[in-house]
Design a protein around this motif. Structure first.
Motif, PDB file in Angstrom:
ATOM      1  N   GLY A 284     -51.396   3.059  15.962  1.00  0.00           N
ATOM      2  CA  GLY A 284     -51.045   1.915  15.991  1.00  0.00           C
ATOM      3  C   GLY A 284     -52.154   0.584  17.007  1.00  0.00           C
ATOM      4  O   GLY A 284     -51.768  -0.090  17.002  1.00  0.00           O
ATOM      5  N   PHE A 285     -53.247   1.725  16.838  1.00  0.00           N
ATOM      6  CA  PHE A 285     -53.742   0.385  17.186  1.00  0.00           C
ATOM      7  C   PHE A 285     -54.962  -0.041  16.599  1.00  0.00           C
ATOM      8  O   PHE A 285     -55.236   1.092  15.977  1.00  0.00           O
ATOM      9  N   THR A 286     -55.688  -0.641  16.420  1.00  0.00           N
ATOM     10  CA  THR A 286     -56.095  -1.493  15.471  1.00  0.00           C
ATOM     11  C   THR A 286     -57.768  -1.579  16.170  1.00  0.00           C
ATOM     12  O   THR A 286     -58.107  -1.356  16.935  1.00  0.00           O
ATOM     13  N   VAL A 287     -58.636  -0.903  15.191  1.00  0.00           N
ATOM     14  CA  VAL A 287     -59.262  -0.535  15.868  1.00  0.00           C
ATOM     15  C   VAL A 287     -61.011  -1.290  13.894  1.00  0.00           C
ATOM     16  O   VAL A 287     -60.326  -1.093  13.350  1.00  0.00           O
ATOM     17  N   TYR A 288     -61.990  -1.620  14.924  1.00  0.00           N
ATOM     18  CA  TYR A 288     -62.996  -2.424  13.517  1.00  0.00           C
ATOM     19  C   TYR A 288     -64.033  -2.129  13.819  1.00  0.00           C
ATOM     20  O   TYR A 288     -64.754  -1.990  15.094  1.00  0.00           O
ATOM     21  N   ILE A 289     -65.112  -2.170  13.483  1.00  0.00           N
ATOM     22  CA  ILE A 289     -66.764  -2.826  13.272  1.00  0.00           C
ATOM     23  C   ILE A 289     -66.993  -4.386  12.907  1.00  0.00           C
ATOM     24  O   ILE A 289     -66.806  -5.352  12.861  1.00  0.00           O
ATOM     25  N   ASP A 290     -67.528  -3.898  14.641  1.00  0.00           N
ATOM     26  CA  ASP A 290     -68.064  -5.688  14.965  1.00  0.00           C
ATOM     27  C   ASP A 290     -69.120  -6.365  14.008  1.00  0.00           C
ATOM     28  O   ASP A 290     -70.262  -6.231  14.785  1.00  0.00           O
ATOM     29  N   ILE A 291     -69.213  -6.517  12.537  1.00  0.00           N
ATOM     30  CA  ILE A 291     -70.407  -6.974  12.656  1.00  0.00           C
ATOM     31  C   ILE A 291     -71.367  -8.218  12.866  1.00  0.00           C
ATOM     32  O   ILE A 291     -72.332  -7.806  13.608  1.00  0.00           O
ATOM     33  N   ASP A 336     -58.741 -10.602  20.432  1.00  0.00           N
ATOM     34  CA  ASP A 336     -59.665 -10.168  19.844  1.00  0.00           C
ATOM     35  C   ASP A 336     -59.775 -10.162  19.065  1.00  0.00           C
ATOM     36  O   ASP A 336     -60.024  -9.448  17.568  1.00  0.00           O
ATOM     37  N   MET A 337     -58.413 -11.363  18.059  1.00  0.00           N
ATOM     38  CA  MET A 337     -58.835 -11.472  16.867  1.00  0.00           C
ATOM     39  C   MET A 337     -59.380 -13.532  16.643  1.00  0.00           C
ATOM     40  O   MET A 337     -58.824 -14.167  17.165  1.00  0.00           O
ATOM     41  N   THR A 338     -59.567 -13.170  15.451  1.00  0.00           N
ATOM     42  CA  THR A 338     -60.474 -14.364  14.825  1.00  0.00           C
ATOM     43  C   THR A 338     -58.929 -15.629  14.152  1.00  0.00           C
ATOM     44  O   THR A 338     -57.951 -14.795  14.021  1.00  0.00           O
ATOM     45  N   ALA A 339     -58.294 -16.764  14.498  1.00  0.00           N
ATOM     46  CA  ALA A 339     -57.160 -17.137  13.802  1.00  0.00           C
ATOM     47  C   ALA A 339     -57.446 -17.145  12.431  1.00  0.00           C
ATOM     48  O   ALA A 339     -56.694 -17.081  11.920  1.00  0.00           O
ATOM     49  N   ASP A 340     -58.141 -17.098  11.808  1.00  0.00           N
ATOM     50  CA  ASP A 340     -59.040 -16.968   9.903  1.00  0.00           C
ATOM     51  C   ASP A 340     -58.155 -15.570  10.121  1.00  0.00           C
ATOM     52  O   ASP A 340     -57.770 -15.248   9.124  1.00  0.00           O
ATOM     53  N   PHE A 341     -58.683 -14.435  10.347  1.00  0.00           N
ATOM     54  CA  PHE A 341     -58.006 -13.308  10.803  1.00  0.00           C
ATOM     55  C   PHE A 341     -56.017 -13.166  10.605  1.00  0.00           C
ATOM     56  O   PHE A 341     -55.473 -12.417   9.843  1.00  0.00           O
ATOM     57  N   ILE A 342     -56.459 -13.632  11.160  1.00  0.00           N
ATOM     58  CA  ILE A 342     -54.888 -13.588  11.450  1.00  0.00           C
ATOM     59  C   ILE A 342     -53.916 -14.381  10.515  1.00  0.00           C
ATOM     60  O   ILE A 342     -52.598 -13.799   9.876  1.00  0.00           O
ATOM     61  N   ALA A 343     -54.198 -15.183  10.063  1.00  0.00           N
ATOM     62  CA  ALA A 343     -53.749 -16.444   9.216  1.00  0.00           C
ATOM     63  C   ALA A 343     -53.966 -15.995   7.577  1.00  0.00           C
ATOM     64  O   ALA A 343     -52.932 -15.585   6.892  1.00  0.00           O
ATOM     65  N   ALA A 344     -54.807 -14.716   7.334  1.00  0.00           N
ATOM     66  CA  ALA A 344     -55.459 -13.933   6.535  1.00  0.00           C
ATOM     67  C   ALA A 344     -54.493 -12.670   5.643  1.00  0.00           C
ATOM     68  O   ALA A 344     -54.177 -12.289   5.141  1.00  0.00           O
ATOM     69  N   ASN A 345     -53.541 -12.023   7.118  1.00  0.00           N
ATOM     70  CA  ASN A 345     -52.871 -10.659   7.300  1.00  0.00           C
ATOM     71  C   ASN A 345     -51.701 -11.482   7.637  1.00  0.00           C
ATOM     72  O   ASN A 345     -50.848 -11.122   8.422  1.00  0.00           O
ATOM     73  N   GLY A 346     -50.801 -11.964   7.663  1.00  0.00           N
ATOM     74  CA  GLY A 346     -49.621 -12.597   7.907  1.00  0.00           C
ATOM     75  C   GLY A 346     -49.498 -14.002   8.887  1.00  0.00           C
ATOM     76  O   GLY A 346     -48.020 -13.940   9.014  1.00  0.00           O
ATOM     77  N   GLY A 347     -50.208 -14.488   8.977  1.00  0.00           N
ATOM     78  CA  GLY A 347     -50.023 -14.724  10.266  1.00  0.00           C
ATOM     79  C   GLY A 347     -49.392 -14.671  11.918  1.00  0.00           C
ATOM     80  O   GLY A 347     -48.987 -15.221  12.397  1.00  0.00           O
ATOM     81  N   ALA A 349     -49.619 -12.171  14.503  1.00  0.00           N
ATOM     82  CA  ALA A 349     -51.300 -11.012  15.565  1.00  0.00           C
ATOM     83  C   ALA A 349     -50.092 -10.510  15.990  1.00  0.00           C
ATOM     84  O   ALA A 349     -50.431  -9.550  16.459  1.00  0.00           O
ATOM     85  N   SER A 350     -48.882 -10.135  16.615  1.00  0.00           N
ATOM     86  CA  SER A 350     -48.394  -8.836  16.924  1.00  0.00           C
ATOM     87  C   SER A 350     -48.778  -7.962  16.449  1.00  0.00           C
ATOM     88  O   SER A 350     -48.485  -7.194  17.153  1.00  0.00           O
TER      89      SER A 350
END
Length: 409
Positions: A284-291, A336-347, A349-350
């Motif tokens: 349940g931990f979100t990891v990402y590549i910070d391009i 740790d997330m941009t607002a655009d990412f949160i909005a694009a993935n259901g809005g 953040a939790s």
């Protein structure tokens, strides 16, 4: 009316990999193109000049993985498959040694600002090597892209076979093969082409062939929707007859991709080292590549959730380029997330936040895990966290005691 995309010009300024300008760069928003009344291409194409082709590398160096080689006369056509196509079969011009099924995890993803809006986007990168023996020009008269899942198709393999191939049809495949792009489907004057004269691309070898790459195609990742890394990409193409292929060959290939496999663990003692006997893996931990290095998860960046694929604590990043450094970070708070990412993935953040309060114990002081990828292959990373628990002491002071019926006074 025939729709013609003339992509023969190259950027001859002598620079290497001038992606976003020059005559050799084509795409949906490139103003130097002269096409009229034609829907733009939904992807970008770079026609390499000779220096770029040399710098990019020869196709026989082992850095590139061919997946479709077609070889024949004035018209050559075929699709990528793992089937051993017999030489007696005349329905295609497939050359077996360099033709293979292609799954999405094998296609490198690059992050480039090709539209010039200041933000990089994710593209699948596929290369084309054309080899014309006499004339330098050839036409790409059919280009179709299909997605299929493992187990689909007539033979239940997932990749395309001759049994799936419809000779002479308006599309090469049907049924379980979902078409993503068809060159003939681009509109002319706002009217959908329903078979008419079709469309084609004019290509040129210009001496950059003979074992060197000629074109790079950048297909937006979002163009394919929600594909699984195990899904198959089938590319069907036809070269010739106008201008004809002059008994050379055409080869589609990719840079050999690599993967990063990671585990997420509960670093109970906070020492930054995973002890399998005493420490557990975490889901349940979100990891990402910070391009772009902004320490936030952006909409265009690869991300994964530990344990999501069914293996406890595990996560994987696919389609990575060799000879690159990748910075892996994790999401521990909404910042740790941009607002655009949160909005694009259901809005919400939790949905991307872990339960509890955690302190990262691995990586550098910024929380980065830098994975240095050299030659193509598989690389590993371990991401550890120590859970923070409240620690407080309550001190009570009696200010006064008032008389009452039970006070004993």
């Amino acid at each position: 009316m025939l729709k013609i995309f003339d992509i023969r010009k190259t950027d001859n300024d002598g620079n290497s990999f001038n992606y976003t300008s020059g005559d050799g760069f084509y795409g949906p928003d490139v103003t130097t193109q002269t096409w009229t009344n034609i829907d733009p291409l939904p992807f970008y194409v770079k026609h390499l000049n000779f220096k770029e082709s040399q710098d990019y590398g020869a196709t026989g160096t082992g850095l590139f993985a061919p997946f479709l080689n077609i070889n024949g006369g004035s018209t050559i056509l075929g699709f990528n498959t793992d089937q051993d196509v017999p030489g007696s079969d005349k329905s295609t011009d497939i050359s077996n040694p360099n033709t293979n099924a292609l799954q999405f995890y094998e296609i490198p993803i690059v992050y480039l600002d090709l539209d010039g809006n200041g933000t990089p986007e994710a593209y699948y990168q596929i290369n084309l090597d054309i080899n014309e023996n006499n004339n330098i020009d050839v036409s790409l008269e059919a280009l179709q892209l299909y997605v299929s899942e493992a187990g689909d198709g007539v033979n239940g393999t997932g990749y395309a076979t001759l049994d799936d191939f419809i000779v002479g049809g308006t599309r090469a495949f049907a049924g379980d093969f979902q078409i993503v792009f068809d060159l003939d489907d681009l509109d002319l004057d706002g009217a959908v082409d329903n078979g008419g004269d079709g469309a084609r691309m004019l290509l040129s070898d210009l001496g950059a062939g003979q074992g060197k790459q000629d074109y790079i195609f950048y297909f937006p990742v979002e163009m394919f929707g929600d594909v699984d890394p195990e899904d198959f990409l089938t590319l069907y193409s036809q070269f010739g007859p106008d201008p004809a292929d002059d008994a050379g060959f055409a080869e589609w290939n990719t840079l050999k991709s690599t993967q990063i496999h990671g585990i997420k663990f509960n670093d109970v003692n906070g020492d930054g080292v995973y002890q399998s006997a005493t420490e557990t893996l975490l889901n349940g931990f979100t990891v990402y590549i910070d391009i772009n290095g902004n320490n936030q998860l952006d909409v265009f960046e690869q991300w994964a959730v530990s344990g999501e694929a069914g293996s406890t604590g595990a996560f994987t990043f696919f389609s990575l380029l060799p000879n690159s450094n990748y910075v892996i970070r994790e999401v521990l708070s909404e910042s740790d997330m941009t607002a655009d990412f949160i909005a694009a993935n259901g809005g919400d953040a939790s949905a991307f936040l872990p339960t509890g309060i955690w302190d990262q114990t691995t990586g550098n002081s910024d929380g980065d895990h830098i994975v240095v990828v050299g030659s193509p292959g598989n690389y590993t990373v371990q991401v550890g966290n120590h859970e923070l628990t409240p620690d407080f002491t309550a001190v009570k002071t009696i200010v006064s005691i008032n008389d009452g019926p039970d006070a004993g006074g």
